[in-house]
Enzyme design. Sequence first.
Site, PDB file in Angstrom:
ATOM      1  CE1 TYR A   1      -3.465  -2.724   0.664  1.00 23.77           C
ATOM      2  CE2 TYR A   1      -4.643  -0.683   1.099  1.00 23.77           C
ATOM      3  CZ  TYR A   1      -4.654  -2.034   0.817  1.00 23.77           C
ATOM      4  OH  TYR A   1      -5.850  -2.681   0.689  1.00 23.77           O
ATOM      5  CE  LYS A  47       1.838 -17.979  -2.135  1.00 23.47           C
ATOM      6  NZ  LYS A  47       0.960 -19.155  -2.175  1.00 23.47           N
ATOM      7  CG  ASP A  77      -2.039 -20.279  -0.732  1.00 25.62           C
ATOM      8  OD1 ASP A  77      -1.500 -20.217   0.394  1.00 25.62           O
ATOM      9  OD2 ASP A  77      -1.556 -20.941  -1.671  1.00 25.62           O
ATOM     10  CG  ASP A  91      -8.044  -4.705   1.684  1.00 29.38           C
ATOM     11  OD1 ASP A  91      -8.971  -4.152   2.304  1.00 29.38           O
ATOM     12  OD2 ASP A  91      -7.991  -4.779   0.449  1.00 29.38           O
ATOM     13  CG  ASP A 121     -13.570  -7.036   2.267  1.00 28.76           C
ATOM     14  OD1 ASP A 121     -13.294  -6.255   3.199  1.00 28.76           O
ATOM     15  OD2 ASP A 121     -14.004  -6.648   1.164  1.00 28.76           O
TER      16      ASP A 121
HETATM   17  C1  IPM Z   1     -10.351  -1.102   3.893  1.00 28.84           C
HETATM   18  C2  IPM Z   1     -10.598  -0.559   2.516  1.00 28.84           C
HETATM   19  C3  IPM Z   1      -9.430   0.350   2.140  1.00 28.84           C
HETATM   20  C4  IPM Z   1      -8.157  -0.476   2.171  1.00 28.84           C
HETATM   21  C5  IPM Z   1      -9.593   1.071   0.772  1.00 28.84           C
HETATM   22  C6  IPM Z   1     -10.871   1.873   0.709  1.00 28.84           C
HETATM   23  C7  IPM Z   1      -8.405   1.929   0.435  1.00 28.84           C
HETATM   24  O1  IPM Z   1     -10.770  -1.597   1.607  1.00 28.84           O
HETATM   25  O2  IPM Z   1     -10.222  -0.301   4.845  1.00 28.84           O
HETATM   26  O3  IPM Z   1     -10.299  -2.324   4.033  1.00 28.84           O
HETATM   27  O4  IPM Z   1      -7.848  -1.167   1.194  1.00 28.84           O
HETATM   28  O5  IPM Z   1      -7.463  -0.437   3.188  1.00 28.84           O
HETATM   29 MG    MG Z   2     -10.854  -3.528   2.479  1.00 30.56          MG
END
Ligand code: IPM
Ligand code: MG
Length: 357
Positions: A143, A192, A224, A248, A252
């Site tokens: 990032y 990884k 993975d 990240d 999710d």
């Molecule tokens: C998160 C989001 C952010 C990230 C984006 C919006 C830049 O997906 O906070 O998880 O990737 O960190």
């Molecule tokens: Mg995210």
Amino acid sequence: MNEYNIVVLKGDGIGPEIVDEALKVLDATGVKYGFKFNYDYRLMGGCAIDATGEPLPEETVEACRKADCVFLGAVGGPEWDTLPGNKRPEAGLLGIRGALGLYANLRPAKIFEPLKSASPIKDSIIGDGLDIMIVRELTGGIYFGERGRCEENGNEAAFDTEKYSVPEIERIARTAFQMAMKRSKKLTSVDKANVLESSRLWRETVIKVSKDYPEVELNHMYVDNCAMQLVRNPGQFDVIVTSNIFGDILSDEASMISGSIGMLASASLAGGKMGLYEPIHGSAPDIAGQQKANPLATILSAAMMLQYSFDEKEAAKAIENAVNEALKKARTPDIYEEGFEKVTTSEMGDLVVSLLK
Ligand code: IPM
Ligand code: MG
């Protein structure tokens, strides 16, 4: 009476709607538990681009530095998607994380009992529930590494760089070990290391830090495999520590196990009291302004703020309990099931307020 000074960044899309509900809950909590919030509203993300041309105006950074902590909705939207990378709304978010040195991102993924049936994972796999704490490194890795466009054999090419230094890995590893000590003393470090040199350094460094936490049982997992294990047997995880990009993605995934991405809160910390609190989901432009968004991740982020920045543990717990009770009665569209009352964003906020004990 304690007064807390908070910079509020409502952001874009559903950001303003969900933040309004969280502030409603915070104010009600303050009345019950005897503290007060002063909000300083600032611009960041697409709204800041429209108003100032910059995703993260300098005055926003200054205000955040002076505040006790920062509360954020979400940023981004299709209208800003074609801007160059460093001018996009997301650059504002990365910028504020970097500027405040918020290297430790805590993302708790847990199933609220009334939401068990909303999880796409079978009951037999979920078992008694799910309670995972993802500790994501937030100010390093790909990032923040060097990136750009170049030319290769006459063709256009692009690159992004994953890089971690030992001190960067050490401090996030310590955060994770300390978290594991407060929980079940189990830590999974995800990397990884079979391919990436940065992951090999990550693993070596985590092992070194582990010597200071002999009570914590540490294991290592390739990312993975971890993605697969999270749906195969999520109960094996307690605390997970991982890099910025892996965190990240895995957070999710973990959020969905808990029923909806609209349920997952987060705290980004710098090692002290300063923190930035935000839901892990995005700005959902497709449903913005329609009162359809689930405000619970943002409300739970407010609870994390009370816990981590202000040490108001009782008030934080009260919010969590009220959310749990609210889920027994009503649902926003993302978690709607037959037999429950279907509510709007602000009705959900009102319900949580009414259930605060
Ligand atoms: C998160 C989001 C952010 C990230 C984006 C919006 C830049 O997906 O906070 O998880 O990737 O960190
Ligand atoms: Mg995210």
